[in-house]
Design a protein around this motif. Structure first.
Motif, PDB file in Angstrom:
ATOM      1  N   UNK A  14      -1.625  -5.103 -13.545  1.00 55.59           N
ATOM      2  CA  UNK A  14      -2.541  -4.057 -14.240  1.00 55.59           C
ATOM      3  C   UNK A  14      -2.400  -2.989 -13.633  1.00 55.59           C
ATOM      4  N   UNK A  15      -1.973  -2.604 -12.413  1.00 53.85           N
ATOM      5  CA  UNK A  15      -1.593  -1.274 -11.866  1.00 53.85           C
ATOM      6  C   UNK A  15      -0.417  -0.689 -12.786  1.00 53.85           C
ATOM      7  N   UNK A  16       0.791  -1.637 -12.942  1.00 52.83           N
ATOM      8  CA  UNK A  16       1.627  -1.068 -13.881  1.00 52.83           C
ATOM      9  C   UNK A  16       1.005  -0.640 -15.157  1.00 52.83           C
ATOM     10  N   UNK A  17       0.276  -1.392 -15.689  1.00 51.16           N
ATOM     11  CA  UNK A  17      -0.304  -0.949 -17.116  1.00 51.16           C
ATOM     12  C   UNK A  17      -1.076   0.572 -16.798  1.00 51.16           C
ATOM     13  N   UNK A  18      -1.859   0.499 -15.946  1.00 48.90           N
ATOM     14  CA  UNK A  18      -2.925   1.658 -15.808  1.00 48.90           C
ATOM     15  C   UNK A  18      -1.730   2.962 -15.638  1.00 48.90           C
ATOM     16  N   UNK A  19      -0.889   2.838 -14.867  1.00 45.83           N
ATOM     17  CA  UNK A  19       0.119   3.903 -14.511  1.00 45.83           C
ATOM     18  C   UNK A  19       0.827   4.277 -16.027  1.00 45.83           C
ATOM     19  N   UNK A  20       1.399   3.193 -16.628  1.00 44.07           N
ATOM     20  CA  UNK A  20       2.010   3.490 -17.897  1.00 44.07           C
ATOM     21  C   UNK A  20       1.172   4.194 -18.626  1.00 44.07           C
ATOM     22  N   UNK A  21      -0.177   3.964 -18.756  1.00 46.34           N
ATOM     23  CA  UNK A  21      -1.146   4.502 -19.698  1.00 46.34           C
ATOM     24  C   UNK A  21      -1.322   5.598 -19.289  1.00 46.34           C
ATOM     25  N   UNK A  22      -1.638   6.082 -18.045  1.00 46.04           N
ATOM     26  CA  UNK A  22      -1.905   7.537 -17.708  1.00 46.04           C
ATOM     27  C   UNK A  22      -0.735   8.403 -17.978  1.00 46.04           C
ATOM     28  N   UNK A  38      -6.963  13.535 -12.368  1.00 42.05           N
ATOM     29  CA  UNK A  38      -6.137  12.439 -12.106  1.00 42.05           C
ATOM     30  C   UNK A  38      -4.590  12.970 -11.723  1.00 42.05           C
ATOM     31  N   UNK A  39      -4.018  11.948 -10.900  1.00 43.86           N
ATOM     32  CA  UNK A  39      -2.842  12.729 -10.344  1.00 43.86           C
ATOM     33  C   UNK A  39      -1.540  13.063 -11.260  1.00 43.86           C
ATOM     34  N   UNK A  40      -1.386  12.082 -12.383  1.00 44.51           N
ATOM     35  CA  UNK A  40      -0.592  12.654 -13.297  1.00 44.51           C
ATOM     36  C   UNK A  40      -1.065  13.584 -14.124  1.00 44.51           C
ATOM     37  N   UNK A  41      -2.156  13.612 -14.871  1.00 41.34           N
ATOM     38  CA  UNK A  41      -2.854  14.715 -15.427  1.00 41.34           C
ATOM     39  C   UNK A  41      -2.555  15.924 -14.835  1.00 41.34           C
ATOM     40  N   UNK A  42      -2.817  16.008 -13.460  1.00 37.76           N
ATOM     41  CA  UNK A  42      -2.862  17.276 -12.954  1.00 37.76           C
ATOM     42  C   UNK A  42      -1.710  17.852 -12.546  1.00 37.76           C
ATOM     43  N   UNK A  43      -0.604  16.855 -12.565  1.00 41.54           N
ATOM     44  CA  UNK A  43       0.779  17.333 -12.196  1.00 41.54           C
ATOM     45  C   UNK A  43       1.071  17.182 -10.794  1.00 41.54           C
ATOM     46  N   UNK A  44       0.212  16.518  -9.978  1.00 40.75           N
ATOM     47  CA  UNK A  44       0.528  16.248  -8.582  1.00 40.75           C
ATOM     48  C   UNK A  44       1.722  15.092  -8.621  1.00 40.75           C
ATOM     49  N   UNK A  45       1.731  14.228  -9.713  1.00 41.47           N
ATOM     50  CA  UNK A  45       2.786  12.926  -9.672  1.00 41.47           C
ATOM     51  C   UNK A  45       3.653  13.236 -11.041  1.00 41.47           C
ATOM     52  N   UNK A  49       8.340   9.684 -12.509  1.00 38.33           N
ATOM     53  CA  UNK A  49       8.061   9.032 -11.082  1.00 38.33           C
ATOM     54  C   UNK A  49       6.885   7.654 -11.328  1.00 38.33           C
ATOM     55  N   UNK A  50       5.923   8.148 -12.038  1.00 39.90           N
ATOM     56  CA  UNK A  50       5.012   7.071 -12.116  1.00 39.90           C
ATOM     57  C   UNK A  50       5.460   5.933 -13.233  1.00 39.90           C
ATOM     58  N   UNK A  51       6.271   6.230 -14.073  1.00 45.90           N
ATOM     59  CA  UNK A  51       6.949   5.284 -14.892  1.00 45.90           C
ATOM     60  C   UNK A  51       7.900   4.320 -14.227  1.00 45.90           C
ATOM     61  N   UNK A  57       6.349  -2.325 -10.240  1.00 46.61           N
ATOM     62  CA  UNK A  57       5.644  -3.119 -10.286  1.00 46.61           C
ATOM     63  C   UNK A  57       5.128  -4.096 -11.270  1.00 46.61           C
ATOM     64  N   UNK A  58       5.600  -3.899 -12.440  1.00 46.52           N
ATOM     65  CA  UNK A  58       5.691  -4.974 -13.478  1.00 46.52           C
ATOM     66  C   UNK A  58       6.525  -5.857 -13.249  1.00 46.52           C
TER      67      UNK A  58
END
Length: 249
Positions: A14-22, A38-45, A49-51, A57-58
């Motif tokens: 589920x963490x993999x799914x949420x990261x991909x969705x974000x 959120x870290x990805x939307x704000x550009x902190x990550x 890298x998140x993908x 994780x998947x």
């Protein structure tokens, strides 16, 4: 032990799914008052890298699922595929998106049953679907209450806002009624509850929690589901009361 391992494995999936969705939602999240932090939307990550973390994780989750059981692995794979499909396409389809979210929650229940090798009852499947459909529908309504005319931009939908509001309200109310009705039927007639309809004593807490949840969601559309469930004292009292009565019976 199997339950604990199942929780860990599905948390990875589920963490993999949420990261991909974000990563897919980053642009839309930037118009949302809270989601823009959120870290990805704000550009902190970075999205790349998140993908990569999501893919790691998947893979780890699916390997762990195979180690638990083939059935668990099949359900876990279906969940990952469903999450990806939702993030890429289904989230843009009005009304279909909330049904997809509800199905993903049903897959979590099926995974739990597979982890301990117990066949899931029709009661837990239908109740989970109805309850998740209610929460998902209310969440979409919260987007519209909070964002107003910008809500369609957040979800990239072309359906007229007024029609979407009517359909969303109808589905949320229908799902809430279905949840309370299904639980009442289960408490009265299921074969694995105490005889004499004693479990019906726990039923009033279900509509009470649902009605209060709707009220708080509309009054505070910025709140997430977990905040409403565990921070609002009346919803929390309904949950605790339900558990005390149900366990007592």
């Amino acid at each position: 032990v199997r339950v604990t391992l199942g929780v860990v494995v599905f948390s990875l999936l589920s963490s993999a799914g949420y990261l991909f969705n974000d990563t897919r939602d980053a642009a839309a999240d930037r118009i949302y008052p809270r989601k823009r932090q959120r870290p990805i939307a704000s550009g902190r990550i970075a999205a790349g890298q998140a993908q990569r973390v999501a893919a790691t994780l998947a893979v780890a989750g699916l390997l762990g699922a195979i180690a638990l059981s083939i059935t668990f692995a099949i359900v876990g794979t279906a969940y990952v595929c469903g999450t990806v499909l939702y993030s890429i396409a289904l989230r843009r389809l009005p009304l279909v998106d909330v049904v997809a979210v509800a199905i993903l929650f049903v897959l979590r229940v099926l995974a739990g049953a597979a982890a301990i090798d117990v066949p899931p009852s029709v009661w837990i499947i239908t109740s989970t679907f109805a309850g998740a459909l209610f929460v998902a529908s209310v969440k979409r309504q919260q987007d519209r209450w909070l964002l107003g005319t910008e809500a369609s931009m957040h979800r990239y939908t072309t359906m007229p806002p007024a029609r979407l509001q009517r359909w969303g309200t109808a589905i949320a109310i229908g799902a809430g009624v279905a949840t309370t009705g299904l639980y009442a039927w289960y408490a009265a007639f299921a074969g694995n509850v105490p005889p004499g309809g004693m479990m019906l004593m726990s039923w009033p807490f279900v509509p009470a929690a649902i009605i209060r949840y709707w009220y708080v969601a509309k009054a505070r559309p910025d709140r997430d589901a977990d905040e409403i469930a565990f921070h609002d004292p009346w919803v929390l009292m309904a949950i605790v009361g339900f558990l005390v009565v149900a366990v007592g019976v």
